[in-house]
Enzyme design. Structure first.
Site, PDB file in Angstrom:
ATOM      1  N   LYS A 182       0.844  -1.202   0.000  1.00  0.00           N
ATOM      2  CA  LYS A 182       0.000   0.000   0.000  1.00  0.00           C
ATOM      3  C   LYS A 182       0.880   1.253   0.000  1.00  0.00           C
ATOM      4  O   LYS A 182       0.598   2.227  -0.707  1.00  0.00           O
ATOM      5  CB  LYS A 182      -0.924  -0.018   1.223  1.00  0.00           C
TER       6      LYS A 182
ATOM      7  N   GLN B  69      -4.283  -1.560   9.823  1.00  0.00           N
ATOM      8  CA  GLN B  69      -4.249  -2.894   9.222  1.00  0.00           C
ATOM      9  C   GLN B  69      -4.804  -3.934  10.206  1.00  0.00           C
ATOM     10  O   GLN B  69      -4.350  -4.029  11.341  1.00  0.00           O
ATOM     11  CB  GLN B  69      -2.803  -3.236   8.815  1.00  0.00           C
TER      12      GLN B  69
ATOM     13  N   ASP C 133     -11.009   2.980   4.488  1.00  0.00           N
ATOM     14  CA  ASP C 133     -11.401   1.565   4.338  1.00  0.00           C
ATOM     15  C   ASP C 133     -12.921   1.438   4.250  1.00  0.00           C
ATOM     16  O   ASP C 133     -13.428   0.398   3.831  1.00  0.00           O
ATOM     17  CB  ASP C 133     -10.926   0.756   5.558  1.00  0.00           C
TER      18      ASP C 133
END
Ligand code: NAP
Length: 291
Positions: free
Chosen positions: A54, A98, A121
């Protein structure tokens, strides 16, 4: 005729170029550089690879990115303090924590702590609610990647029967919400299956489009698919010999499907691309800019 391969890697490259051009335009017009802060707690090897990929994608798109790496013994309050700082930092437009987190940390408390306008997200209750109501702010990245790979390959969705296998909050449920929306490019008739569904093969055989996200290698067999169906494989599984496979029995299924995503090179790269897309959206939103 063998299935058309829906190449997520190639589409990602195209979309990432588009995103980097848009990011450069935003920066030229406003001085705002999209910025993503990633938070990694512990040493989960898969998480380390995901976060590294990412960050690499951010650099290639001309975004700023920061990695906050915390030890596996980090307490919930320490993590909440960091999130509060990132929420308040104007250079940070997107915050990515994460998952999974170590067991001493309540994941849902952390997801709720990220301010919804920086929740790229799309996991916060507010963003989930907006998606469910048909006014999405940030569409969760993997479901968004599934939608884009269908749209950009001109696969008709409207009015068609979509069967989603898996009902997780990060993939199955939001994929279903997205494809059933009353909107152009959606409007599908969606069925969601899970581990308690009865006679799953009879249901999956009804799908014009079948999306599989269960985390069980090569689960969807040829006899579970209608000839000519489009098959989207979200799964990422490692076989005992180390080979990476999806949730679809790729070889036999690709002989009867009309189109199929490979693993690797299908939905995986699209997920990171849609994270960049959401971060750019966040930078626009937070800077009040429409460029
Ligand atoms: N490509 C990407 O970027 C990406 C992103 C996210 C996830 N993934 C991969 O996608 C897969 C799914 O991830 P996830 O986070 O959604 O998984 P998850 O949270 O473990 O959810 C799995 C879902 O599959 C259902 N399920 C399990 N076994 C089943 C069976 N035999 N028949 C029917 N349904 C079954 C479960 O049903 P119940 O609800 O009844 O338990 C659950 O709803 C994993 O391989 C993951 O690594 C890939």
């Amino acid at each position: 005729m063998p299935a058309k391969i829906l190449d997520g890697k190639a589409l990602s490259e195209t979309m990432r170029k588009e995103i980097s051009i848009d990011a450069a335009k935003l920066q030229a017009a406003t001085g705002v550089q999209p910025g993503l802060a990633a938070v990694l707690v512990g040493e989960n090897p898969s998480s380390q690879i995901y976060v590294r990929n990412k960050q690499k994608a951010c650099a290639q798109a001309g975004f700023a990115s920061w990695l906050h790496q915390l030890s596996a013994s980090t307490t919930q309050s320490t993590l909440l303090e960091l999130i509060a700082k990132l929420n308040a930092d104007p250079a940070v437009h997107g915050i990515l924590v994460q998952l999974p987190l170590p067991p001493q940390i309540d994941e849902s408390a952390i997801v709720r702590a990220v301010t919804p306008t920086k929740d790229v997200d799309g996991f916060s209750p507010e963003n989930v609610g907006l998606l469910a109501a048909g006014h999405a702010r940030y569409i969760p990245c993997t479901p968004h990647g599934v939608h884009q790979i269908l749209l950009r390959n001109d696969i008709p969705i409207e009015g068609r029967r979509v069967v989603v296998v898996g009902r997780s909050n990060i993939v199955g449920k939001p994929v279903a919400l997205l494809l059933m929306q009353k909107a152009r490019g959606a409007n599908a008739t969606v069925t969601v299956c899970h581990s308690q569904s009865q006679d799953l093969p009879a249901v999956t055989r009804e799908g014009d489009i079948v999306v599989v996200a269960i985390g069980q290698g090569q689960f969807l067999k040829r006899e579970m698919v209608k000839p000519g169906a489009v098959v989207i494989d979200v799964g990422i599984n490692r076989l005992p010999d180390g080979k990476l496979v999806g949730d679809v029995d790729y070889g036999p299924v690709s002989e009867i499907a009309s189109a199929i995503t490979p693993v690797p090179g299908g939905i995986g790269p699209m997920t990171i691309t849609m994270l960049l897309y959401n971060t750019l959206q966040a930078a626009r939103l937070l800077s009040g800019n429409k460029v």
